[in-house]
Design an enzyme around this catalytic site. Structure first.
Site, PDB file in Angstrom:
ATOM      1  CG  HIS A 190      41.123 -57.275  13.740  1.00 53.20           C
ATOM      2  ND1 HIS A 190      42.091 -58.202  14.062  1.00 53.20           N
ATOM      3  CD2 HIS A 190      41.041 -56.439  14.812  1.00 53.20           C
ATOM      4  CE1 HIS A 190      42.562 -57.946  15.262  1.00 53.20           C
ATOM      5  NE2 HIS A 190      41.953 -56.871  15.740  1.00 53.20           N
ATOM      6  NE  ARG A 212      48.117 -58.640  15.024  1.00 54.59           N
ATOM      7  CZ  ARG A 212      47.877 -57.459  14.477  1.00 54.59           C
ATOM      8  NH1 ARG A 212      48.848 -56.783  13.916  1.00 54.59           N
ATOM      9  NH2 ARG A 212      46.661 -56.947  14.497  1.00 54.59           N
TER      10      ARG A 212
END
Length: 531
Positions: free
Chosen positions: A319, A339
């Site tokens: 991740h 994000r």
């Protein structure tokens, strides 16, 4: 909370924020992605892998940490176990108490089977509760299972098995309906419709979430549901340490180890569902991990010794945004939804270096490249990372947006005096998910009859990379399918319990003169400072 060199770096990043907001970073072409991955992603580091010497996958490549598990003898001496006299008998034995295990138990029970669920820790204590960002499912009018299928196959480098990917995406809307009926309260828009968000690598918004603790909120509902079925027997602190098979090599139960009473418990079953999760706590290639302490690859060991075929255990997901500072929070994840809403990844020079909505493997490789080429930011303890500029989201969406949308994340960092509305986060790729596992078919059954697998322990679904949100969908889809299929075996005759498969496996190890100090299953990995 920040001081010294970190503050100097933050000042530089803040100076470039205005110019960065005007940037439109293009997505990389296929050739650029391939070059980046082959140069910097951990899956391409040849030194981290070796060839298996035993079992049905002999000759296949996997990481040293998994090979160590599979080329080892048992942690336990089973001579005191009387295989002729099981302690418990049931139709379906579910091993694992996370989202996949509970789902499998619920559906097996609904199909009329007698069910026992055994778990290493407490019920619900699993990687599922750590799933922050949400679950993918094609429920929007402008989306479809076909589109979800295409996104999943592309993200997995077309290595996912088509029939398994199809099963997962086709069942997505059904699973959402089931969860809603149980009382799961997914986020909704101002009109009351299910709110969907877009994730990296997806061509449509299809992430369903519950704030920023989606998995935890779903597990609360599932735990209530299974507790309301008192005839499902739950055995906590009772990890499986070996499977049993009959004279035909079919799975017919397991040996559990009661951690409180320090004794073996023999369970005879007409079918077994392995749902014990992944292997992140092995700290593959030395990476920090986001995984629960029980994630030590137990399912792989037990199934492989019994003769089940594995697939894809040369691929793991890192991740991109795992915390590297402060030290006591290392490995804590910052959801990808941050994000998707516009947060920037920024190097020590204050530069963006990748489109933040690339797939996880590409983003992780780009971050590793920045750090290995000297553009990372070093913490006082010597860790390296890049900045995640969260304040840019506040500038884009307005003051108070982050606190409202990500209350748990906001509170967590405020406890260490970091205000994500105003301050940056230092991040680095973190071992997060086991892309491969035990090969299953559409019912969740392995190549060993009567042995089923659901959740992260299963292989063949995600290929070489997993889309955000597909893990939560995966555990419910194949938990349901495995539970229903396993329940149909309630009329079968399990036969006499043996450990013949284990004896054969030991003979193979000895014939190759493989010697190791490792003992498996690991049950609990040694604690590593910084996790």
């Amino acid at each position: 909370m920040y001081s010294g060199n970190l503050l100097e770096s933050i000042e530089l990043v803040e100076k470039t924020r205005e110019s960065r907001e005007k940037q439109q970073l293009p997505l990389l072409c296929d050739e650029e992605k391939s070059q980046l991955l082959s140069s910097f992603h951990p899956d391409y580091r040849l030194s981290g892998f070796r060839t298996l010497r035993v079992g049905v996958n002999k000759g296949d490549r996997t990481v040293h940490e998994i090979a160590d598990l599979l080329e080892a003898f048992s942690s336990f001496d089973y001579r005191e176990v009387n295989l002729e006299s099981p302690d418990i008998e049931t139709d379906v034995l579910v091993l694992g108490g996370g989202g996949a295990g509970i789902t499998a138990a619920l559906f097996a029970h609904s199909a009329g089977a007698k069910v026992i669920l055994a778990t290493k820790l407490r019920l619900g204590n699993s990687n599922t509760i750590m799933a922050l960002g949400g679950m993918q499912a094609s429920v929007s009018e402008d989306d479809s299972p076909i589109r979800h299928f295409a996104d999943t196959m592309v993200a997995g480098k077309f290595q996912g098995r088509r029939e398994l990917v199809k099963a997962m995406v086709d069942d997505g809307p059904l699973i959402v309906k089931w969860l809603l009926e149980l009382g799961v309260n997914f986020d909704r828009d101002e009109k009351g419709n299910l709110l969907t968000k877009r994730a990296g690598g997806s061509t449509a918004p299809r992430i369903l979430s519950i704030g920023d603790y989606t998995g935890l909120n779903i597990i609360k509902i599932l735990k209530d549901e299974i507790r309301n079925r008192p005839d499902i027997e739950i055995l906590e602190f009772a990890p499986a340490v070996e499977l049993t098979t009959n004279e035909f090599g079919e799975c017919n139960g397991a040996i559990l180890f009661d951690l409180e009473r320090k004794r073996f418990v023999l369970v005879k079953a007409k079918s077994v569902i392995l749902a014990t999760g992944g292997s992140g706590r092995l700290h593959i290639q030395g990476f920090q991990t986001s995984n629960n302490f029980g994630a030590t690859g137990d399912a792989i060991v037990l199934a492989y010794r019994a003769g089940a075929k594995l697939e894809g255990l040369d691929s793991f997901q890192y991740h991109p945004t795992g915390i590297v500072y402060p030290d006591h929070m290392v490995g804590v994840l910052v959801t990808e939804a941050i994000r998707s809403l516009g947060a920037h990844l920024v190097n020590a020079k204050g530069e963006r270096f990748i489109n933040e909505l690339e797939t996880r493997d590409v983003v992780a490789a780009a971050m590793i490249k920045e750090c290995e080429e000297g553009r990372g930011v070093e913490t006082p303890s010597g860790r390296i990372g890049v900045w995640l500029d969260t304040p840019v989201i506040e500038e884009k969406h307005g003051k108070g947006f982050l606190k409202k949308k990500f209350p748990a994340l906001f509170r967590m960092f405020m406890r260490v005096k970091i205000n994500i509305e105003k301050q940056l986060l230092l991040v680095y790729p973190t071992l997060h998910y086991q892309n491969g596992g035990i090969l299953i078919d559409e019912k969740g059954e392995t190549t060993v009859k009567n042995l089923f697998v659901a959740g992260e322990a299963a292989g063949g679904i995600h290929g070489k990379n997993r889309l955000m949100g597909n893990s939560l969908l995966d555990i419910f889809v194949f938990g349901r399918r495995a539970g229903l299929a396993a329940a149909r075996r309630k009329y079968s005759e399990p036969g006499r319990q043996t450990l013949s498969h284990l004896e054969r496996y030991y003979q193979e190890l000895k014939s190759l003169r493989i010697t190791t100090v490792a003992k498996t299953p690991r049950i609990f990995q040694e604690y590593i400072v910084g996790d």
